[in-house]
Design a protein around this motif. Structure first.
Motif, mmCIF file in Angstrom:
data_model
loop_
_atom_site.group_PDB
_atom_site.id
_atom_site.type_symbol
_atom_site.label_atom_id
_atom_site.label_comp_id
_atom_site.label_asym_id
_atom_site.label_seq_id
_atom_site.Cartn_x
_atom_site.Cartn_y
_atom_site.Cartn_z
ATOM 1 N N MET A 120 1.082 10.233 -10.282
ATOM 2 C CA MET A 120 0.492 10.123 -11.617
ATOM 3 C C MET A 120 -0.274 11.367 -12.082
ATOM 4 S SD MET A 120 1.683 7.499 -12.989
ATOM 5 C CE MET A 120 3.131 7.743 -11.964
ATOM 6 N N PRO A 121 -1.000 12.092 -11.215
ATOM 7 C CA PRO A 121 -1.691 13.295 -11.696
ATOM 8 C C PRO A 121 -0.743 14.361 -12.237
ATOM 9 C CG PRO A 121 -2.638 12.579 -9.609
ATOM 10 C CD PRO A 121 -1.387 11.767 -9.821
ATOM 11 N N TYR A 122 0.525 14.291 -11.874
ATOM 12 C CA TYR A 122 1.509 15.247 -12.394
ATOM 13 C C TYR A 122 2.195 14.702 -13.645
ATOM 14 C CZ TYR A 122 0.818 17.160 -7.738
ATOM 15 O OH TYR A 122 0.247 17.676 -6.608
ATOM 16 N N VAL A 123 2.291 13.375 -13.746
ATOM 17 C CA VAL A 123 2.963 12.769 -14.890
ATOM 18 C C VAL A 123 2.049 12.743 -16.114
ATOM 19 C CG1 VAL A 123 3.985 10.633 -15.786
ATOM 20 C CG2 VAL A 123 4.467 11.365 -13.440
ATOM 21 N N GLU A 124 0.797 12.388 -15.919
ATOM 22 C CA GLU A 124 -0.108 12.186 -17.052
ATOM 23 C C GLU A 124 -0.281 13.423 -17.923
ATOM 24 O OE1 GLU A 124 -3.513 10.602 -15.108
ATOM 25 O OE2 GLU A 124 -2.563 8.648 -14.726
ATOM 26 N N PRO A 125 -0.446 14.627 -17.363
ATOM 27 C CA PRO A 125 -0.534 15.802 -18.244
ATOM 28 C C PRO A 125 0.725 15.998 -19.084
ATOM 29 C CG PRO A 125 -1.330 16.344 -16.056
ATOM 30 C CD PRO A 125 -0.695 14.993 -15.958
ATOM 31 N N LEU A 126 1.879 15.641 -18.534
ATOM 32 C CA LEU A 126 3.124 15.765 -19.294
ATOM 33 C C LEU A 126 3.136 14.816 -20.491
ATOM 34 C CD1 LEU A 126 5.748 16.062 -16.411
ATOM 35 C CD2 LEU A 126 4.963 17.868 -17.939
ATOM 36 N N ASN A 127 2.552 13.626 -20.312
ATOM 37 C CA ASN A 127 2.450 12.711 -21.446
ATOM 38 C C ASN A 127 1.618 13.322 -22.571
ATOM 39 O OD1 ASN A 127 2.554 10.121 -19.131
ATOM 40 N ND2 ASN A 127 3.812 10.030 -20.967
ATOM 41 N N LEU A 129 11.613 19.125 -21.685
ATOM 42 C CA LEU A 129 11.069 19.285 -20.338
ATOM 43 C C LEU A 129 10.091 18.163 -19.998
ATOM 44 C CD1 LEU A 129 10.510 23.155 -20.246
ATOM 45 C CD2 LEU A 129 12.162 21.844 -18.903
ATOM 46 N N ALA A 130 9.261 17.788 -20.967
ATOM 47 C CA ALA A 130 8.300 16.715 -20.728
ATOM 48 C C ALA A 130 9.017 15.387 -20.495
ATOM 49 C CB ALA A 130 7.341 16.596 -21.912
ATOM 50 N N ILE A 131 10.053 15.121 -21.285
ATOM 51 C CA ILE A 131 10.831 13.897 -21.104
ATOM 52 C C ILE A 131 11.421 13.846 -19.692
ATOM 53 C CG2 ILE A 131 12.975 12.736 -21.779
ATOM 54 C CD1 ILE A 131 12.363 13.515 -24.662
ATOM 55 N N ASN A 132 12.018 14.947 -19.268
ATOM 56 C CA ASN A 132 12.621 14.980 -17.926
ATOM 57 C C ASN A 132 11.567 14.829 -16.833
ATOM 58 O OD1 ASN A 132 15.220 15.315 -18.890
ATOM 59 N ND2 ASN A 132 15.129 17.545 -18.860
ATOM 60 N N GLY A 133 10.432 15.500 -17.008
ATOM 61 C CA GLY A 133 9.381 15.423 -16.000
ATOM 62 C C GLY A 133 8.780 14.044 -15.869
ATOM 63 N N ILE A 134 8.520 13.404 -17.008
ATOM 64 C CA ILE A 134 7.952 12.048 -16.984
ATOM 65 C C ILE A 134 8.936 11.074 -16.342
ATOM 66 C CG2 ILE A 134 7.204 10.123 -18.437
ATOM 67 C CD1 ILE A 134 6.200 12.300 -20.440
ATOM 68 N N ALA A 135 10.208 11.180 -16.708
ATOM 69 C CA ALA A 135 11.225 10.301 -16.115
ATOM 70 C C ALA A 135 11.324 10.495 -14.607
ATOM 71 C CB ALA A 135 12.574 10.554 -16.771
ATOM 72 N N ALA A 136 11.261 11.751 -14.167
ATOM 73 C CA ALA A 136 11.355 12.029 -12.725
ATOM 74 C C ALA A 136 10.150 11.466 -11.988
ATOM 75 C CB ALA A 136 11.474 13.536 -12.498
ATOM 76 N N GLY A 137 8.980 11.553 -12.613
ATOM 77 C CA GLY A 137 7.763 11.066 -11.953
ATOM 78 C C GLY A 137 7.665 9.563 -11.916
ATOM 79 N N LEU A 138 8.060 8.898 -12.997
ATOM 80 C CA LEU A 138 7.975 7.436 -13.051
ATOM 81 C C LEU A 138 9.077 6.771 -12.239
ATOM 82 C CD1 LEU A 138 7.149 6.805 -16.817
ATOM 83 C CD2 LEU A 138 5.582 6.720 -14.875
ATOM 84 N N ARG A 139 10.250 7.369 -12.238
ATOM 85 C CA ARG A 139 11.401 6.822 -11.528
ATOM 86 C C ARG A 139 11.812 5.450 -12.035
ATOM 87 N NH1 ARG A 139 11.469 9.424 -5.652
ATOM 88 N NH2 ARG A 139 13.499 8.413 -5.737
ATOM 89 N N PRO A 171 0.802 -1.232 0.000
ATOM 90 C CA PRO A 171 0.000 0.000 0.000
ATOM 91 C C PRO A 171 0.831 1.276 0.000
ATOM 92 C CG PRO A 171 -0.078 -1.093 2.146
ATOM 93 C CD PRO A 171 0.562 -2.046 1.199
ATOM 94 N N GLY A 172 2.004 1.231 0.620
ATOM 95 C CA GLY A 172 2.855 2.422 0.626
ATOM 96 C C GLY A 172 3.315 2.788 -0.771
ATOM 97 N N LEU A 173 3.789 1.790 -1.519
ATOM 98 C CA LEU A 173 4.233 2.026 -2.887
ATOM 99 C C LEU A 173 3.059 2.429 -3.771
ATOM 100 C CD1 LEU A 173 6.385 1.986 -5.080
ATOM 101 C CD2 LEU A 173 6.029 -0.497 -5.288
ATOM 102 N N ASP A 174 1.938 1.772 -3.578
ATOM 103 C CA ASP A 174 0.742 2.103 -4.357
ATOM 104 C C ASP A 174 0.352 3.559 -4.147
ATOM 105 O OD1 ASP A 174 -1.614 1.378 -5.984
ATOM 106 O OD2 ASP A 174 -2.711 1.709 -4.134
ATOM 107 N N ARG A 175 0.418 4.012 -2.908
ATOM 108 C CA ARG A 175 0.058 5.402 -2.600
ATOM 109 C C ARG A 175 1.032 6.377 -3.260
ATOM 110 N NH1 ARG A 175 1.645 8.982 1.389
ATOM 111 N NH2 ARG A 175 0.118 10.589 1.903
ATOM 112 N N LEU A 176 2.334 6.065 -3.218
ATOM 113 C CA LEU A 176 3.322 6.947 -3.829
ATOM 114 C C LEU A 176 3.103 7.078 -5.330
ATOM 115 C CD1 LEU A 176 6.606 5.901 -1.980
ATOM 116 C CD2 LEU A 176 5.377 8.061 -1.761
ATOM 117 N N ILE A 177 2.816 5.955 -5.985
ATOM 118 C CA ILE A 177 2.587 5.997 -7.431
ATOM 119 C C ILE A 177 1.340 6.791 -7.753
ATOM 120 C CG2 ILE A 177 2.024 4.578 -9.449
ATOM 121 C CD1 ILE A 177 3.841 2.411 -8.291
#
Length: 284
Positions: A239-246, A271-281, A229-235
């Motif tokens: 995601m609300p910040y990553v998805e608009p970048l996609n 910028l989108a590439i960097n943001g998505i990579a940072a969010g997905l990890r 649940p901890g990992l699920d919560r972090l993801i």
């Protein structure tokens, strides 16, 4: 660490970490302490655990061998034997933009060839991560379980009692939780040949659904990451910040490939590439 083969960890372990991983894991004192404690705990558990059952390992090792062979066949059938796959990959992922932006220390390909064999591993994984399919992390597992005739009860026992198999499933589960096949379908819209896009995306979707259900059947869960649940919560928080970048990235790529040379478009893609990579990890 606990999943390493018996005798690998005997009171000590040496690891190499680099790049953004160092900042992420050790840039903050509290986070650094937590990571070092986890590493120390893993070394202790691995070093002090009782000797394994050789018969247990041999039996399940044979099953893993069959699964490995079957999954490799499914993976290679997609990448090397599916007509039009290379065209799909190069159009439905930002591989061209990643190569052009020179964000790595080495070129994306070893040669000027467009062959998959000549593509370096990092841009290959990075491209699938950006397009939210995360393909190298899961493709072929569902087909392998089905085609290798694996016994579900045995796989459940392996998941319960074999740290290596448990870790494999957990890693796959984490990657699949970060995948989004709906967003991936929007990337598929970048493919000029939409009949090709529909055919290959359909194959990817079918394998994703099969693998997801197979994973849930083995773990006994109703949803991915139900036991983490901890990992699920972090993801879910990221995601609300990553998805608009996609979505922004898709539109900017569409413009750039249509001939828009505005430097702001190029900068936006970066910028989108960097943001998505940072969010997905899981950038690759």
């Amino acid at each position: 660490v606990v999943a390493q083969p018996r005798g690998t960890v005997q009171g000590r372990i040496r690891v190499t970490e680099q790049g953004e991983v160092i900042a992420n894991k050790y840039g903050d004192p509290d986070i650094a302490r937590r990571n070092l404690e986890a590493l120390t705990c893993g070394v202790l558990l691995s070093s002090l655990r009782p000797e394994g059952d050789d018969a247990f390992g041999a039996r399940h090792g044979a099953t893993m061998g069959r699964l490995s062979d079957a999954s490799m066949q499914a993976y290679r059938a997609l990448v090397y034997e599916t007509e039009g796959f290379v065209d799909y990959f190069r159009a439905a992922t930002p591989i061209a933009e990643i190569a052009d932006l020179k964000i790595g220390s080495r070129p994306a390909s070893r040669t000027a060839s467009s062959r998959i064999e000549d593509l370096r591993a990092i841009p290959w994984v990075f491209s699938w991560s950006q397009s939210r399919i995360m393909l190298p992390g899961w493709f072929g597992f569902g087909s392998a379980v089905r085609d290798a005739g694996a016994d579900l009860d045995e796989l459940r026992a392996m998941a319960r009692d074999w740290p290596f198999f448990t870790t494999l499933l957990q890693n796959m589960e984490m990657v699949m939780a970060k995948a989004d096949m709906t967003i991936a379908r929007r990337y598929a819209a970048l493919v000029p040949d939409q009949a090709l896009a529909a055919r290959i995306h359909g194959a990817l979707q079918a394998e994703y659904d099969l693998t997801r259900q197979t994973l849930l059947d083995i773990t006994g869960q109703d949803e991915l990451l139900a036991r983490q649940p901890g990992l699920d919560r972090l993801i879910r928080l990221r995601m609300p910040y990553v998805e608009p970048l996609n979505h922004v990235q898709i539109e900017l790529i569409r413009r750039r490939r249509a001939g828009d040379d505005d430097p702001r478009v190029r900068a936006g893609i970066l910028l989108a590439i960097n943001g998505i990579a940072a969010g997905l990890r899981n950038s690759g």
